[in-house]
Design an enzyme around this catalytic site. Structure first.
Site, PDB file in Angstrom:
ATOM      1  N   SER A   1     -41.882  -1.521  -6.817  1.00  0.00           N
ATOM      2  CA  SER A   1     -42.427  -2.047  -8.081  1.00  0.00           C
ATOM      3  C   SER A   1     -43.868  -1.579  -8.306  1.00  0.00           C
ATOM      4  O   SER A   1     -44.570  -1.241  -7.350  1.00  0.00           O
ATOM      5  CB  SER A   1     -42.403  -3.573  -8.075  1.00  0.00           C
ATOM      6  OG  SER A   1     -41.125  -4.055  -7.779  1.00  0.00           O
ATOM      7  N   ALA A   2     -44.286  -1.588  -9.563  1.00  0.00           N
ATOM      8  CA  ALA A   2     -45.676  -1.227  -9.894  1.00  0.00           C
ATOM      9  C   ALA A   2     -46.631  -2.244  -9.264  1.00  0.00           C
ATOM     10  O   ALA A   2     -46.315  -3.437  -9.191  1.00  0.00           O
ATOM     11  CB  ALA A   2     -45.858  -1.213 -11.407  1.00  0.00           C
TER      12      ALA A   2
END
Ligand code: SAM
Length: 221
Positions: free
Chosen positions: A63-64
């Site tokens: 994930s970012a």
């Protein structure tokens, strides 16, 4: 090659603070202390401290950073918490959760792909994080062996909250989970001391699907 990663990490973390994704010293310290480059495939290391998700194989993503920060803040973690993560992926978010709960806490992380679970295990070992238990299986069923949990962090999108996750959450516990098909909302679920559930929608997000018994039936929603 180092690509000035330490400098870039500090810049990214300042940016996440300025944008309000990192709100607490504890989350800032956890994100500073975990080298995200150890959780990113070699050919993407130069993008480690860009605020974006990266492909990690098997069509899955790490994930970012802003999403990891935001979910971690929303979990309201305490030292000593027992946390269930659904969707180990690269192992990065599990590493951050481990830093947040300290040596008295416990992280159990469930991943459906055995190959990713193995990679995550190696990544965590490289980062010298030894207290994350990785389980291969369908996380929509939770993980009964270590239940109940103080907090549950779901890092893939479900059509609705899987009932086993509600059951395995302690009274007074909290879960953060993306819910939805094409348009997903990040939902904070609180269970009060009497077992009553309340939900709060905190914003639109994009996650890969949770595939499983209480999830979607295929990768294409
Ligand atoms: N937390 C991860 C990290 O730090 O790299 C990112 C997770 S990625 C966005 C979502 C993960 O959920 C993928 O690795 C995917 O294989 C996994 N997943 C999807 N359905 C699952 C299920 N039913 N049980 C466990 N893992 C699942």
């Amino acid at each position: 090659m180092n690509y000035g990663l330490d400098e870039r990490k500090k810049e990214l973390i300042e940016d996440l603070k300025a944008k309000g994704y990192i709100r607490s010293k504890k989350v800032e310290e956890a994100m500073l202390s975990v080298p995200r480059e150890l959780f990113v495939p070699d050919d993407k290391i130069m993008y480690t401290y860009e605020d974006q998700p990266l492909m990690i194989g098997l069509e899955q993503t790490i994930s970012a950073p802003h999403m990891v920060a935001m979910m971690t803040e929303l979990l309201n973690l305490n030292e000593g918490d027992k946390v269930l993560e659904i969707g180990t992926g690269s192992g990065y978010h599990a590493a951050i959760l481990s830093k947040m709960v300290g040596s008295g806490g416990k992280i159990v992380s469930v991943e459906r792909f055995e190959d990713l679970a193995k990679i995550a295990e190696e990544n965590l070992k490289k980062a010298k994080i030894t207290d994350v238990k990785i389980v291969v299986g369908d996380g929509s069923l939770g993980y009964k062996d270590d239940a109940p949990y103080d907090k549950i962090c779901v890092t893939c999108a479900a059509p609705d909250i899987p009932p086993p996750l509600i059951e395995q959450l302690k009274p007074g516990g909290r879960m953060v989970i993306p819910i939805g098909v094409y348009f997903q909302e990040l939902v904070v679920v609180n269970k009060d001391e009497d077992g009553r559930i309340t939900k709060e929608l905190v914003g639109s997000v994009v996650f890969v699907p949770l595939i499983g018994r209480y999830g979607f039936k295929s990768e294409r929603f």
